[in-house]
Design an enzyme around this catalytic site. Sequence first.
Site, mmCIF file in Angstrom:
data_model
loop_
_atom_site.group_PDB
_atom_site.id
_atom_site.type_symbol
_atom_site.label_atom_id
_atom_site.label_comp_id
_atom_site.label_asym_id
_atom_site.label_seq_id
_atom_site.Cartn_x
_atom_site.Cartn_y
_atom_site.Cartn_z
ATOM 1 N N TYR A 286 16.710 0.483 -1.056
ATOM 2 C CA TYR A 286 15.243 0.441 -1.007
ATOM 3 C C TYR A 286 14.618 1.135 -2.201
ATOM 4 O O TYR A 286 13.459 0.862 -2.542
ATOM 5 C CB TYR A 286 14.737 1.073 0.289
ATOM 6 C CG TYR A 286 14.877 2.574 0.379
ATOM 7 C CD1 TYR A 286 13.821 3.410 0.039
ATOM 8 C CD2 TYR A 286 16.069 3.161 0.811
ATOM 9 C CE1 TYR A 286 13.929 4.782 0.120
ATOM 10 C CE2 TYR A 286 16.189 4.533 0.900
ATOM 11 C CZ TYR A 286 15.130 5.341 0.549
ATOM 12 O OH TYR A 286 15.245 6.699 0.629
ATOM 13 N N HIS A 380 15.873 3.017 13.452
ATOM 14 C CA HIS A 380 15.893 3.215 11.997
ATOM 15 C C HIS A 380 17.162 2.619 11.402
ATOM 16 O O HIS A 380 17.106 1.926 10.378
ATOM 17 C CB HIS A 380 15.776 4.694 11.655
ATOM 18 C CG HIS A 380 15.521 4.925 10.199
ATOM 19 N ND1 HIS A 380 14.363 4.521 9.575
ATOM 20 C CD2 HIS A 380 16.296 5.479 9.231
ATOM 21 C CE1 HIS A 380 14.420 4.829 8.296
ATOM 22 N NE2 HIS A 380 15.579 5.399 8.056
ATOM 23 N N ASP A 391 9.696 6.564 7.989
ATOM 24 C CA ASP A 391 10.146 5.780 6.840
ATOM 25 C C ASP A 391 10.280 4.298 7.183
ATOM 26 O O ASP A 391 9.965 3.414 6.387
ATOM 27 C CB ASP A 391 11.509 6.254 6.332
ATOM 28 C CG ASP A 391 11.704 7.753 6.327
ATOM 29 O OD1 ASP A 391 11.068 8.444 7.138
ATOM 30 O OD2 ASP A 391 12.515 8.235 5.534
ATOM 31 N N TRP A 465 5.149 7.382 3.579
ATOM 32 C CA TRP A 465 5.675 6.041 3.874
ATOM 33 C C TRP A 465 4.797 5.352 4.927
ATOM 34 O O TRP A 465 4.469 4.177 4.822
ATOM 35 C CB TRP A 465 7.093 6.131 4.416
ATOM 36 C CG TRP A 465 8.211 6.552 3.510
ATOM 37 C CD1 TRP A 465 9.158 7.503 3.792
ATOM 38 C CD2 TRP A 465 8.564 6.019 2.216
ATOM 39 N NE1 TRP A 465 10.052 7.610 2.751
ATOM 40 C CE2 TRP A 465 9.719 6.703 1.775
ATOM 41 C CE3 TRP A 465 8.001 5.051 1.402
ATOM 42 C CZ2 TRP A 465 10.326 6.443 0.551
ATOM 43 C CZ3 TRP A 465 8.604 4.785 0.177
ATOM 44 C CH2 TRP A 465 9.747 5.473 -0.235
#
Length: 870
Positions: A286, A380, A391, A465
Amino acid sequence: MQHRVLFLISIALLFFGLCSFVIQERKRTIWMMGDSTMAIKAENKHPETGWGEAFAHLFNDHIRIENHAKNGKSTQSFIREGRWNKVYDGIQTGDYVFIQFGHNDQKITKPNPERFIPQYKAKLALFVEGVRKKKGIPILLTPIARRHFKNGELVETHGSYPAAVIRVADSLGVQYIDMTAKTSRLLRSLGDGSSKHLFLHLDEGHPNYPQGVEDNTHLNQNGAMQLANIVAESLREQNIPLAKDLKPASSSATLPLSEQMARSAMAKLFQEKSFTVSVKGPKWTYDVGVLLEGMTEVWRNTADVQYFTYVQEWMDRFVQEDGSIRNYRMDEYNIDHVKNGRSLLMLYEVTGKKKYLQASHALFNQLKTHPRTKEGGFWHKHIYPYQMWLDGLYMAQPFYVQYAGIMGMPEIYEDAVNQFSYMEKHARDSRTGLLYHGWDESRKERWANPQTGTSAHFWGRGMGWFAMALVDVLDHFPLEHPRRKELVAILQRTMEAVCKVQDPKTGVWYDIVDLPNRPGNYLEASASSMFVYAVAKSIRKGYLSNSYQKNLECAYQGLLNEFVRPSGIDRVDLIKVVAVSGLGGKKYRDGSFDYYMSEPVVANDPKGVGAFLLASAEMEAFHADKKQKTFQVLLDNYYNNEYKKAVDGSMRPYHYLWDGQDNNGFSFLGRVFEEHGAELTTLRQAGTKHNLKDASIYIIVDPDTEKETEHPNYMDEQHAAEIAQWVKQGGVLLLLLNDQDNCELEKTNLLAQKFGLSFQLDSKNRVKGRNFEEGAIIIPEGNEVFKTSRKIYVKELSTIRLEAPAKALLTHQADVVMATAKYGKGTVFALGDPWLYNEYVDGRKLPAEFQNFQAAQELVSWLKQQIKKD
């Protein structure tokens, strides 16, 4: 005796050889004489910075800098205090001496500063003659411009002093740099709003300026670097030999910060073996996607193809022709791996290449089967079961919603709102409004609070984020969707809480945002950049009120002061970026304060750089003048009403529309309008008095024939009369038609002829293939609209016949190409070509010498000036 003579000769030769070595190794010195704008500042004056400080960083090791400039000095006081004698005594053959005075010789508070011109010239001449006597090389510089705007126009404050420097230089045959002219151009290009970011502007609470300061003479670090770059570029332009000792630099020395950061990133980032070894690499991460989104925004600001190419070349390292992605594994169910999908979708929408869409299908398929919490929140990662982190919202949701729009999947919008709702419900602290970094549904993780499941702290980048995810999702979330307001409300609550913990002294944020006084905590660049981006975009889009403008200005200035450092000409570095922070894992991260403080803090981490690119691009493009009023620009989609089959099988409007990202779209033109404060709207009905009542500018582009649309909507006398009446009352009409083979002209002339315009049934400037010169048109100096653009590209256009009140704006080979007309209180601009669509504006196709993007900016600026003032 003979041996003794030989020995003495050997010693002599050795001595002279050593002397020769010492002489050869002596560094050439640049002596700097001037006032505060050039001087080195004391620590208690920072972030005030003289351009001479930044200038020293631009040379290789062969050059030594001796900066003797001093605050408050004039030519007379510099001599009186013995500073000139000190420089004079040190000058050696071949040294350069930069001489820049004027701010204190000419004080705007003096009753008649012009009477001191003769003594000012005499002192400059004395310096020049002294330098030459010592066999040095003098260079004179005019004073830098003060930032003094009146009614949006820069006002020159130095009187005759700059001209006096030039007269001395000319009379004595000295090379000079006209810094007054060069810095004035820079300030005008930035405007009243953005130009203050070059100068010492601080709100109350700064350690060195407790009362705050608004200084339009003295520079901050950013301004110092930009002016140092101007001086360095001037050395190159004038072929001054000293330029050979400058570190390698780009072609321009006055780039905005976003481009300076982008160029640093292209040169420095992703040089590790995991990205460069062709057999195994590159690593699908990312970090790459965050940087590429920043690069994309810089490209959209500048139409400089190198930034687009950088994005495309990186994605092409991963994406094969069949759409498969190297080094991506769906079965890892790592939500971070979805992030790069935004770049894939951008490339698909711009280029139309199916491989990028195919690759994005793989990422969407991951989300279709991605494990979820019991209520439906994405984990996640598979290795972090039942956990949602802040995030993850940024990594997946902007892609998820943009993909839904492209593929016609409205059910995704509901799911996306739920993801933010779940995260806020479980992670938000009711007392502060801040959000904890993570939440564990199972409450089994060691870092999780056994009652609430949350981690222990409010991590800055985690909240960054989350904030960026919200503003980016809203870009692609339908305006009419009933749950859109929920996203806006979450954003408002989040930013309200974030701004309450903004550091009052610096304007930026700490790594753990609510513990500024805890030993070890530090100001952190990536979170601060993310918050600047989120606040700036939210104000522009109307999600936050203008009351947040002060927070924004303070935060952006803080970014520049605290984290941005010069790194050579047209290069800056971003310092104080935390490399990574997480929860759990093999090397267990317990979420404690001590854990967060243990992670390394580095320069130019791509997560920080990408966020800074987004923040600076947003600020540069849309916040140049916070006081500008919004005006409505209405784009016709009635007379131009073409449809084509979309990838989901539905028929969708296309061709010269604001949301068109491909060659035929107007996304770049729309962005230029937005930069000038415009609200973009689309009219899918006829141009009637009622439909035009709120518009300041109305654009009609390429009206359809039956070739483009089965049942075209033609201009008729009634519509023409109502549009003309709207113009007469003060409207601004932009007619961008086409040549006779591609546009309905005869009926559209019912409208055009009311202003003395008739589009001819012809087709000029035909271009074969890529023979772009066949479409070249030269704009002579003195053009009313295009003041700096000189060479543009317009192909296959219809020419214009004129009658009063119309007049020619641009002719080519005896044909009228562009025309304007004043009609009542209103204005008309006419061209027989759509012209400013993406294909010939976004920099990807035309050779660099064509200035269509620059011309678009000048046209929009002129159109805005024509709007009737109430």
